[in-house]
Design a protein around this motif. Structure first.
Motif, mmCIF file in Angstrom:
data_model
loop_
_atom_site.group_PDB
_atom_site.id
_atom_site.type_symbol
_atom_site.label_atom_id
_atom_site.label_comp_id
_atom_site.label_asym_id
_atom_site.label_seq_id
_atom_site.Cartn_x
_atom_site.Cartn_y
_atom_site.Cartn_z
ATOM 1 N N ARG A 72 0.806 -1.232 0.000
ATOM 2 C CA ARG A 72 0.000 0.000 0.000
ATOM 3 C C ARG A 72 0.840 1.285 0.000
ATOM 4 O O ARG A 72 0.455 2.269 -0.619
ATOM 5 C CB ARG A 72 -1.024 -0.001 1.135
ATOM 6 C CG ARG A 72 -0.421 0.048 2.503
ATOM 7 C CD ARG A 72 -1.463 -0.071 3.576
ATOM 8 N NE ARG A 72 -0.776 -0.137 4.848
ATOM 9 C CZ ARG A 72 -1.363 -0.239 6.009
ATOM 10 N NH1 ARG A 72 -2.673 -0.317 6.082
ATOM 11 N NH2 ARG A 72 -0.663 -0.270 7.112
ATOM 12 N N ASP A 73 1.987 1.268 0.687
ATOM 13 C CA ASP A 73 2.849 2.470 0.682
ATOM 14 C C ASP A 73 3.394 2.719 -0.708
ATOM 15 O O ASP A 73 3.381 3.849 -1.205
ATOM 16 C CB ASP A 73 4.044 2.285 1.632
ATOM 17 C CG ASP A 73 3.629 2.452 3.069
ATOM 18 O OD1 ASP A 73 2.898 3.415 3.350
ATOM 19 O OD2 ASP A 73 4.020 1.604 3.895
ATOM 20 N N ALA A 74 3.890 1.656 -1.324
ATOM 21 C CA ALA A 74 4.475 1.786 -2.668
ATOM 22 C C ALA A 74 3.406 2.261 -3.657
ATOM 23 O O ALA A 74 3.685 3.096 -4.525
ATOM 24 C CB ALA A 74 5.070 0.457 -3.104
ATOM 25 N N THR A 92 3.377 5.652 -5.795
ATOM 26 C CA THR A 92 3.396 5.490 -7.258
ATOM 27 C C THR A 92 2.251 6.251 -7.912
ATOM 28 O O THR A 92 2.419 6.897 -8.944
ATOM 29 C CB THR A 92 3.279 3.988 -7.609
ATOM 30 O OG1 THR A 92 4.423 3.331 -7.075
ATOM 31 C CG2 THR A 92 3.200 3.750 -9.104
ATOM 32 N N VAL A 93 1.081 6.179 -7.299
ATOM 33 C CA VAL A 93 -0.122 6.731 -7.934
ATOM 34 C C VAL A 93 -0.348 8.197 -7.555
ATOM 35 O O VAL A 93 -0.724 9.008 -8.404
ATOM 36 C CB VAL A 93 -1.359 5.869 -7.550
ATOM 37 C CG1 VAL A 93 -2.649 6.494 -8.060
ATOM 38 C CG2 VAL A 93 -1.208 4.457 -8.093
ATOM 39 N N GLU A 94 -0.081 8.542 -6.298
ATOM 40 C CA GLU A 94 -0.430 9.899 -5.853
ATOM 41 C C GLU A 94 0.783 10.726 -5.426
ATOM 42 O O GLU A 94 0.639 11.865 -5.013
ATOM 43 C CB GLU A 94 -1.454 9.818 -4.708
ATOM 44 C CG GLU A 94 -2.788 9.233 -5.180
ATOM 45 C CD GLU A 94 -3.861 9.153 -4.089
ATOM 46 O OE1 GLU A 94 -3.522 9.298 -2.895
ATOM 47 O OE2 GLU A 94 -5.032 8.941 -4.446
ATOM 48 N N GLY A 95 1.962 10.161 -5.535
ATOM 49 C CA GLY A 95 3.159 10.915 -5.150
ATOM 50 C C GLY A 95 3.802 11.557 -6.363
ATOM 51 O O GLY A 95 3.329 11.391 -7.490
ATOM 52 N N PRO A 96 4.895 12.278 -6.137
ATOM 53 C CA PRO A 96 5.621 12.875 -7.265
ATOM 54 C C PRO A 96 6.420 11.812 -8.028
ATOM 55 O O PRO A 96 6.727 10.759 -7.471
ATOM 56 C CB PRO A 96 6.575 13.856 -6.572
ATOM 57 C CG PRO A 96 6.760 13.316 -5.200
ATOM 58 C CD PRO A 96 5.506 12.570 -4.837
ATOM 59 N N ALA A 103 -4.148 -3.081 -1.209
ATOM 60 C CA ALA A 103 -3.043 -2.306 -1.807
ATOM 61 C C ALA A 103 -3.478 -0.864 -2.054
ATOM 62 O O ALA A 103 -2.649 0.051 -2.089
ATOM 63 C CB ALA A 103 -2.590 -2.956 -3.110
ATOM 64 N N ALA A 104 -4.795 -0.657 -2.208
ATOM 65 C CA ALA A 104 -5.321 0.689 -2.508
ATOM 66 C C ALA A 104 -5.659 1.467 -1.240
ATOM 67 O O ALA A 104 -6.084 2.623 -1.316
ATOM 68 C CB ALA A 104 -6.578 0.554 -3.369
#
Ligand code: F6R
Length: 251
Positions: A204-206, A210-214, A238-239
């Protein structure tokens, strides 16, 4: 980036197989990029079922695997060669001469990496690349800090990755190879379509990064944000850290 949240691992695998099948029906000589690890096992099982029950035809398909450990002979039980043959290739009608997996036993690794890139180009590039993701955000074995433009090359595995993969080596991290050959991030991003799969709380962190980070080399998977046709299929666990609204699939 198209993010699709599904209820569990089984749905993730079924949806991914549905996408692969659609692409394969459109283009029987599909060039498919493949991953190893626990994540795509359900997808491979479903593709095998589709081959056996629905006649899904792999006879013209070419495959390129993302990576391979350095130093493991092809017939080692934990080599990615063995993994792919046991979990997919021996169960479908793929032509063995259309299968490409980096060879971690060659003497001249640099030359082999150049050859691998040339082979991908010669086959017209990868149409659809399947990706898993490491807890540290790696794709292939592109660990944090990998150049976002990198090509197929040798990489040192992160300790986190070796710890995670020790489960395949009798729990002994010292048995996990330290180096691998991996397609680069630049290589992966050139695929015409990407499907990234993730399941379970460990990811979930990754997935959040991946989806909402820079976009950052410290989270190599974040590079898929620049891809025009990337699909992320993740289960609810994971979400679970994502904050925005996403498509769901109930299948
Ligand atoms: C393996 C690969 C890796 C894995 C990742 C996740 O070919 O490319 O990036 O996808 O280490 O592994 P699992 O699926 O075992 O959690």
């Amino acid at each position: 980036m198209r993010v699709i949240i599904v209820k569990n691992y089984d749905s993730m695998s079924k949806l991914a197989a549905k996408f692969v099948k659609e692409e394969l029906l459109k283009k029987p000589d599909l060039v498919l990029g493949l991953a190893t690890g626990s994540t795509p096992l359900g997808l491979y099982k479903e593709l095998i079922r589709m081959h056996k029950e629905e006649g899904l035809d792999f006879s013209k398909v070419t495959t390129f695997n993302l990576d391979e450990y350095i130093g493991l002979p092809k017939d080692h039980p934990e080599s990615y060669h063995t993994f792919m043959w046991e979990n997919l290739f021996k169960h479908i009608n793929i032509n063995p001469s259309n299968i490409y997996i980096p060879d971690g036993t060659v003497e001249d690794i640099k030359a082999h990496c150049i050859w691998y890139e040339e082979k991908i180009a010669e086959k017209g590039g990868i149409d659809l690349q399947i990706l898993g993701i490491g807890r540290d955000g790696h794709i292939g074995f592109n660990e944090p800090g990998s150049s976002l433009a990198s090509r197929t090359r040798i990489k040192t595995l992160a300790r986190e990755t070796r710890e995670d993969n020790a489960r395949f080596f009798g729990g002994d991290i010292n048995k996990v190879p330290k180096y691998a050959i991996t397609m680069g991030i630049g290589t992966i991003i050139e695929s015409r379509k990407l499907i990234l799969l993730a399941s379970g709380v460990n990811k979930r962190d990754a997935i959040k990064k991946t989806v909402e980070g820079p976009i950052t080399a410290m989270v190599p998977a974040s590079m898929i944000q620049i891809h025009p046709r990337a699909i992320v299929i993740i289960d609810q666990e994971a979400a679970s850290l994502l904050e925005r609204e996403y498509e769901t699939w109930e299948g």
